[in-house]
Design an enzyme around this catalytic site. Structure first.
Site, PDB file in Angstrom:
ATOM      1  CG  HIS A  30      30.500  62.140  27.819  1.00 12.60           C
ATOM      2  ND1 HIS A  30      31.520  63.062  27.841  1.00 12.60           N
ATOM      3  CD2 HIS A  30      31.040  60.987  28.299  1.00 12.60           C
ATOM      4  CE1 HIS A  30      32.627  62.487  28.318  1.00 12.60           C
ATOM      5  NE2 HIS A  30      32.347  61.222  28.593  1.00 12.60           N
ATOM      6  CB  THR A 116      35.854  58.810  49.759  1.00  8.12           C
ATOM      7  OG1 THR A 116      36.836  59.755  49.322  1.00  8.12           O
ATOM      8  CG2 THR A 116      36.298  57.402  49.374  1.00  8.12           C
ATOM      9  CE1 TYR A 161      39.777  58.898  26.753  1.00  6.63           C
ATOM     10  CE2 TYR A 161      40.169  60.753  28.199  1.00  6.63           C
ATOM     11  CZ  TYR A 161      39.772  59.452  28.005  1.00  6.63           C
ATOM     12  OH  TYR A 161      39.363  58.701  29.078  1.00  6.63           O
ATOM     13  CE  LYS A 204      42.254  57.240  28.582  1.00 10.77           C
ATOM     14  NZ  LYS A 204      42.551  57.589  29.967  1.00 10.77           N
ATOM     15  CE  LYS A 206      37.740  56.304  28.965  1.00  5.64           C
ATOM     16  NZ  LYS A 206      38.206  56.049  30.312  1.00  5.64           N
ATOM     17  N   PRO A 235      39.522  50.509  29.543  1.00  5.58           N
ATOM     18  CG  PRO A 235      39.505  48.208  30.066  1.00  5.58           C
ATOM     19  CD  PRO A 235      40.440  49.386  29.851  1.00  5.58           C
ATOM     20  CG  ASN A 282      41.687  57.247  35.662  1.00  2.00           C
ATOM     21  OD1 ASN A 282      41.903  56.602  34.628  1.00  2.00           O
ATOM     22  ND2 ASN A 282      40.467  57.583  36.041  1.00  2.00           N
ATOM     23  CG  HIS A 333      42.011  61.091  34.896  1.00  2.00           C
ATOM     24  ND1 HIS A 333      41.140  61.928  35.555  1.00  2.00           N
ATOM     25  CD2 HIS A 333      41.255  60.177  34.264  1.00  2.00           C
ATOM     26  CE1 HIS A 333      39.897  61.523  35.335  1.00  2.00           C
ATOM     27  NE2 HIS A 333      39.937  60.459  34.549  1.00  2.00           N
ATOM     28  CG  ASN A 335      36.008  63.298  33.964  1.00  4.25           C
ATOM     29  OD1 ASN A 335      35.076  63.230  33.180  1.00  4.25           O
ATOM     30  ND2 ASN A 335      36.193  62.449  34.939  1.00  4.25           N
ATOM     31  NE  ARG A 416      30.376  62.170  32.928  1.00  9.33           N
ATOM     32  CZ  ARG A 416      31.596  61.935  32.529  1.00  9.33           C
ATOM     33  NH1 ARG A 416      32.554  62.804  32.763  1.00  9.33           N
ATOM     34  NH2 ARG A 416      31.890  60.828  31.875  1.00  9.33           N
TER      35      ARG A 416
END
Ligand code: GKR
Ligand code: MG
Length: 437
Positions: A30, A116, A161, A204, A206, A235, A282, A333, A335, A416
């Site tokens: 990040h 998309t 997380y 969870k 990552k 992953p 996700n 999910h 972010n 980002r």
């Protein structure tokens, strides 16, 4: 109430940069600051509603025509929001080094599947929908969950997380006192702190950062430190079918679910056919168009909804209904996000009968917010607000500060880009093609 009071009078778009810790994922790390967009819809009755979404330039471009078209329309009219994006023609990314390949089709940084034009539009529409519902709820004196048919629970459970991470960003950047977590002991220490601070029950991790053996060891260490607690590993599609199956064999007894071990519905279906470990996603089910194939092939047992890219709170409920119909489980999910999104996530989660897994949230990693007071997790749960709208207050001073940071940025952080952030430490870094392992 006079219906004219529910017409939109003004829309404000405020792009901001929020500080973010050096969390690692398959694409990189990040950035020290990440862009978000705050949407305010103000009615003729003087009521203001809030929404939040991704803040990269491409989202801002889509947001502007909606903001221009909205005044004079009713905040009840959320089904027509998508049509207002018709004039926006978002640019889709090219692969690193040019051309289009599988990396380019995966959402850069966000790791939420194929990128998309419609998904970008829906991600923006979601913030306007949330803001309209917030304004409508405040105007009527009703919580957003009541506008969605009513809550079926009083609290919503969230998961911790866990991320591999560095102690600090390379070069300049905000700092925190979490320290590095690069091995099983570091991950367990991080989990203990989340447990202590917020009481999260499920964890969870990552993944996709280190070779699978190292991530298996981390999950094993978590299972030992927290016996019986739900554990997930994600992953982001970094493994081959065979590697995914090998991890499933190693961790089958320890996992609540394995999230996006491999990329694409075909690979996920192949894994699902050869393991009993529940697969979640996700990345391969992120639009309604992707549902039929994935469900027909039995590629996933759990879909992680996300009101941002599914296009809002109503559409999240439509996804939930589909999942219920086909006997597919539902999780949520997340972010990088702030308290406006967290409030929206909690309101919609409260209305989903089939939500049988703790929701993801990045929120505890965020040291800044534009809502006040900050929400507090108790025993890993957030109470569902019954206050009008989303039940949050905008902190205008904080919003102005974070917007000032966006204005002062030279443009490098306004999109980002986890790979670019990684290159600060490792100039040779390129997002690895998948499967990486
Ligand atoms: O923030 O690094 C991250 C995550 O990897 C995020 O980008 C993903 O979209 O958390 C997400 C996930 O569950 O895949
Ligand atoms: Mg995921």
């Amino acid at each position: 109430m006079d219906a004219k009071m529910l017409l939109v009078d003004e829309v404000r778009l405020t792009p901001i940069l929020i500080s973010d810790p050096p969390l690692l994922n398959v694409q990189g790390v990040h950035q020290p600051f990440t862009p978000r967009l705050v949407v305010e819809v103000i009615t003729r009755g003087g009521v203001s509603g809030l929404g939040e979404t991704y803040g990269d330039g491409v989202y801002l471009e889509i947001a502007r025509p909606i903001a221009e078209a909205l005044p004079g329309r009713a905040v009840t009219d959320v089904n027509s929001l998508f049509a207002l994006t018709a004039s926006a023609d978002p640019a889709l990314p090219a692969a690193e080094g040019g051309g289009v390949d599988v990396d380019a089709s995966i959402d850069a940084g966000g790791l939420r599947g194929a990128r998309t034009a419609d998904k970008l539009r829906l991600s923006v529409v979601s913030a306007f929908e949330t803001a309209c519902l917030d304004a409508l709820g405040k105007s009527l004196g009703l919580p957003v969950h009541a506008l969605l048919g009513g809550k079926v629970r009083d609290t919503v459970e969230y998961s911790a997380y866990l991320f591999y991470r560095w102690a600090a960003h390379p070069g300049a950047g905000p700092t925190d006192d979490w320290g590095a977590a690069l091995d099983p002991a570091g991950i367990v220490a991080q989990a203990r702190r989340f447990d202590r601070l917020h009481g999260f029950r499920s964890f969870k991790l990552k993944g996709g950062v280190f070779a699978p053996e190292r991530e298996i060891a981390a999950i094993r260490a978590l299972a030992e430190a927290f016996p019986g607690r739900p554990l997930r590993l994600d992953p982001n599609g970094a493994w081959s079918v065979e590697t995914s199956l090998a991890v499933a064999r190693e961790l089958g007894d320890a996992l609540e679910y394995l999230e996006d071990p491999a990329s694409g519905t075909g690979a996920m279906a192949e894994i699902a056919a050869r393991t009993d470990v529940p697969l979640a996603t996700n990345m391969c089910v992120t639009t309604f168009e992707e549902v039929p194939e994935a469900f027909a092939k039995g590629a996933v047992r759990i879909v992680l909804c996300d009101h941002h890219y599914w296009g809002g709170l109503h559409r999240t409920r439509e996804l939930a209904a589909l999942c219920r119909t086909y006997g597919v489980g539902l999780s949520m999910h997340s972010n990088t996000h702030l308290g406006i999104s967290l409030a929206a996530m909690t309101q919609v989660a409260a209305t989903l009968p089939g939500l049988d897994h703790a929701c993801d949230t990045h929120y505890p990693w965020q040291t800044e917010d534009v809502v006040t007071p900050r929400p507090v997790f108790r025993a890993g749960r957030l109470a569902v607000s019954d206050a009008p709208g989303l039940g949050i207050e905008l902190d205008r001073t904080a919003l102005a500060t974070l917007h000032r940071r966006w204005l002062d940025d030279d443009g490098t952080l306004r999109d980002r880009d986890d790979a670019a952030a990684m290159r600060v430490a490792d100039p040779a870094w390129r997002t690895p093609p998948v499967p990486r392992w």
